[in-house]
Design an enzyme around this catalytic site. Structure first.
Site, short mmCIF file in Angstrom:
data_model
loop_
_atom_site.label_atom_id
_atom_site.label_comp_id
_atom_site.label_asym_id
_atom_site.label_seq_id
_atom_site.Cartn_x
_atom_site.Cartn_y
_atom_site.Cartn_z
CE1 TYR A 36 14.36 31.36 3.16
CE2 TYR A 36 14.45 28.97 2.89
CZ TYR A 36 14.27 30.23 2.35
OH TYR A 36 14.01 30.37 1.01
CE LYS A 47 -0.43 0.15 5.04
NZ LYS A 47 -1.35 0.20 6.20
#
Length: 358
Positions: free
Chosen positions: A255, A33
């Site tokens: 950042y 899955k």
């Protein structure tokens, strides 16, 4: 071409499946899955087709993708069907389905099939997600068995805390499951063990096991386990150094300037970011391999890039290969640094080119 790729070792996948099947001692459903946990469901299923006793997917869309790719082995819908309109597709494509809710039992009672079906009836033993309560389980079993066209049935449940090796809840779930099976016909086939259950809880090994994460060479067990030691990583997430900066002490990186150099620092910029699926909030110190040698993440992960410490790696430069996780750096170790899990890191990859081998 941007040098970000995931190398998928299909031999390792087959090795891990065979290991799981040997541990279980019966049949093993290979869970593919979520695009085989980020490894590519079609290619992984093709590598195991003819070897695996069947495949587990979340939903019918995933099952149809495998059928369209030529996979003919049994495929089980682990979440079952979401609406009665899916019953015709289940029949047309010869799928197996989980039944976990009263309305699904009622829908099958109204269905008029053209062929025999295989149904896995799910019992809620304490996960409290999907599954029939113990007091309703035997009745649902009898109702489905009475249909006649339900040819094969498997009793199943799912563990909530099997990764925690000292947790009593797993034994309690097994007790509840065995109590429910006592009300079913003798010889009823059962499926209990997911990857953690299969490796660490021998009592959970029944006629069917459902290896998922372990197929891809990793686990989340919270203590050493001999069965886990035989796993081989299937994915190696790679990139390259694309720039090198020489910074002095006291310089912020990335950042927010959350990382400040504490001395002369050689900084490598790597083509890998959170838009690729790498953990956005991976902290400074998260391990990375550069040219096969360990170093650490420094500075905040950006959308397309991250920065690593090359101060102790004078030979590393532009073009030097970088392993974010793989055979040399377990994905579970990276996940632990990121307060995440191998499930999330592997299945969350995006914009990453896959290369299959060997």
């Amino acid at each position: 071409m941007r040098p970000v790729q995931a190398l998928i070792d299909l031999d390792a996948l087959v090795h891990n499946y065979r290991h799981a099947r040997r541990l279980g001692g019966g049949r093993a459903l290979a869970v593919v899955k979520a695009d085989a946990y980020g490894h590519g469901a079609v290619r992984c299923a093709r590598a195991l087709d003819g070897e695996a006793d069947g495949f587990g997917v979340a939903c019918i869309e995933e099952a149809l993708e495998l059928r369209e790719a030529g996979v003919r082995s049994p495929i089980l819908l682990l979440e079952g069907f979401f609406e009665t309109a899916e019953l015709a597709l289940i029949e047309r494509h010869d799928l197996w389905t989980v039944v976990a809710s009263p309305w699904q039992v009622e829908a099958l009672e109204r269905h008029r099939p053209a062929r025999p079906w295989t149904v896995w009836l799910k019992l809620d033993t304490g996960m409290h997600r999907l599954g029939l309560p113990p007091e309703a389980y035997a009745d649902a079993w009898r109702r489905l068995q009475a249909l006649g066209w339900v040819q094969d049935m498997v009793a199943m449940t799912h563990f909530a805390r099997a990764d925690e090796l000292g947790e009593a809840r797993t034994e309690q779930q097994l007790d509840a499951f065995d109590a429910a099976l006592a009300g079913l016909p003798a010889g009823t086939a059962a499926s209990v063990a997911n990857s953690a259950g299969l490796m660490a809880w021998p009592r959970a090994r029944r006629e069917w096991v459902r290896p998922g994460l372990m197929l891809y060479g990793t686990h989340m067990l919270d203590a050493p386990c001999e069965a886990a030691a035989a796993l081989r990583p299937v994915m190696q997430l790679q990139s390259q150094v694309i720039a090198v900066r020489e910074l002095g002490p006291g310089e912020p990186i990335g950042y927010g300037g959350g990382f400040i150099t504490d001395g002369p620092t050689r900084v490598g910029v790597v083509a890998m970011g959170y838009a690729d699926g790498y953990a956005q909030y991976a902290p400074a110190g998260t391990p990375v391999l550069v040219g096969g040698a360990r170093t650490r993440l420094i500075g905040r992960v950006s959308m397309d890039m991250l920065t690593v410490d090359l101060s102790g790696h004078p030979d590393a430069g532009v073009g030097t290969p970088v392993e974010l996780w793989g055979p040399g750096l377990p994905v579970a170790e990276v996940a632990a640094h990121c307060d995440s899990s191998p499930y999330r890191l592997l299945s969350g990859l995006k914009r990453v080119r896959r290369e299959y081998g060997p």
